[in-house]
Design an enzyme around this catalytic site. Structure first.
Site, mmCIF file in Angstrom:
data_model
loop_
_atom_site.group_PDB
_atom_site.id
_atom_site.type_symbol
_atom_site.label_atom_id
_atom_site.label_comp_id
_atom_site.label_asym_id
_atom_site.label_seq_id
_atom_site.Cartn_x
_atom_site.Cartn_y
_atom_site.Cartn_z
ATOM 1 N N ASP A 38 14.256 0.733 11.720
ATOM 2 C CA ASP A 38 14.406 0.678 10.010
ATOM 3 C C ASP A 38 14.123 1.774 8.852
ATOM 4 O O ASP A 38 13.131 0.961 8.414
ATOM 5 C CB ASP A 38 15.697 0.149 9.799
ATOM 6 C CG ASP A 38 17.060 0.550 8.635
ATOM 7 O OD1 ASP A 38 16.751 0.676 7.639
ATOM 8 O OD2 ASP A 38 18.597 0.831 9.259
ATOM 9 N N CYS A 61 21.561 13.787 14.328
ATOM 10 C CA CYS A 61 20.935 14.256 14.627
ATOM 11 C C CYS A 61 19.672 15.411 14.716
ATOM 12 O O CYS A 61 18.543 15.683 15.589
ATOM 13 C CB CYS A 61 21.937 15.261 15.369
ATOM 14 S SG CYS A 61 23.645 14.913 15.506
ATOM 15 N N ASN A 91 28.357 -0.363 11.998
ATOM 16 C CA ASN A 91 29.962 0.241 10.945
ATOM 17 C C ASN A 91 30.886 0.944 10.991
ATOM 18 O O ASN A 91 30.180 1.794 12.007
ATOM 19 C CB ASN A 91 29.469 0.643 9.344
ATOM 20 C CG ASN A 91 28.293 -0.525 9.092
ATOM 21 O OD1 ASN A 91 28.804 -2.391 9.491
ATOM 22 N ND2 ASN A 91 26.484 -0.222 9.000
ATOM 23 N N CYS A 111 23.636 16.608 10.956
ATOM 24 C CA CYS A 111 24.308 15.150 10.953
ATOM 25 C C CYS A 111 22.335 14.759 11.156
ATOM 26 O O CYS A 111 21.408 14.728 11.598
ATOM 27 C CB CYS A 111 24.162 15.199 12.325
ATOM 28 S SG CYS A 111 24.190 13.374 12.595
ATOM 29 N N HIS A 132 25.629 4.643 15.874
ATOM 30 C CA HIS A 132 24.829 4.039 15.311
ATOM 31 C C HIS A 132 24.921 2.091 15.807
ATOM 32 O O HIS A 132 25.606 1.753 15.057
ATOM 33 C CB HIS A 132 23.606 3.899 14.618
ATOM 34 C CG HIS A 132 24.235 4.479 13.452
ATOM 35 N ND1 HIS A 132 25.336 5.080 12.688
ATOM 36 C CD2 HIS A 132 23.717 3.498 12.240
ATOM 37 C CE1 HIS A 132 25.602 4.457 11.660
ATOM 38 N NE2 HIS A 132 24.311 3.207 10.859
ATOM 39 N N HIS A 163 22.561 -1.487 14.477
ATOM 40 C CA HIS A 163 21.710 -1.574 13.992
ATOM 41 C C HIS A 163 21.543 -3.033 14.642
ATOM 42 O O HIS A 163 22.515 -3.600 15.374
ATOM 43 C CB HIS A 163 21.893 -1.723 12.673
ATOM 44 C CG HIS A 163 22.196 -1.362 11.383
ATOM 45 N ND1 HIS A 163 21.388 -0.624 10.405
ATOM 46 C CD2 HIS A 163 23.195 0.156 11.229
ATOM 47 C CE1 HIS A 163 21.976 -0.090 9.622
ATOM 48 N NE2 HIS A 163 23.333 0.474 10.807
ATOM 49 N N HIS A 212 26.464 13.513 19.864
ATOM 50 C CA HIS A 212 26.751 12.974 18.647
ATOM 51 C C HIS A 212 28.756 12.433 18.784
ATOM 52 O O HIS A 212 28.917 12.714 19.437
ATOM 53 C CB HIS A 212 26.590 14.378 17.696
ATOM 54 C CG HIS A 212 27.683 14.229 16.568
ATOM 55 N ND1 HIS A 212 26.588 13.214 15.818
ATOM 56 C CD2 HIS A 212 28.938 14.079 15.837
ATOM 57 C CE1 HIS A 212 27.622 13.482 14.273
ATOM 58 N NE2 HIS A 212 29.038 13.546 14.983
#
Length: 112
Positions: A29, A6, A85, A3, A98, A100, A45
């Site tokens: 980002d 991770c 998303n 990942c 996650h 944003h 995770h």
């Protein structure tokens, strides 16, 4: 585990850190879509919102409180957008939950 996030958390892949504690990690980002664009991720995770369990409710709440704090630190006083998303059709490209956080300009919807 293969990942990307991770590996970032583990320090195997460099990132521009904004915040870190035992439960979450925030970093800028690498392809910002606004003047301020950072991500906040749980260290645990979790593949996506669809994989959240009851036991994750407190963690997600803490993440949102930290988002509020970091947005203030980044001077996003005029507002900001928080996006997550879910799945391929939702535009999720990294299978790790996650958020944003975008700001620093007007983010009217729909974009145009």
């Amino acid at each position: 585990m293969d990942c990307l996030f991770c590996k970032i958390i583990a320090g195997e892949i460099p990132s521009n850190a904004l915040y870190e504690d035992e439960k979450m990690y925030a970093f800028y980002d690498i392809d910002p879509q606004s003047p301020v664009h950072f991500l906040v991720i749980p260290k645990k995770h979790i593949a996506s919102v669809d994989d959240l369990e009851e036991e994750d409710a407190q963690l997600v709440g803490e993440i949102f409180l930290k988002i509020k704090e970091l947005a203030k630190k980044e001077n996003l006083d005029n507002g900001y957008r928080v996006i997550t998303n879910i799945g391929e059709d939702g535009g999720q490209t990294v299978p790790h939950l996650h958020f944003h956080v975008l700001g620093g300009r007007s983010l009217q919807w729909p974009p145009g």
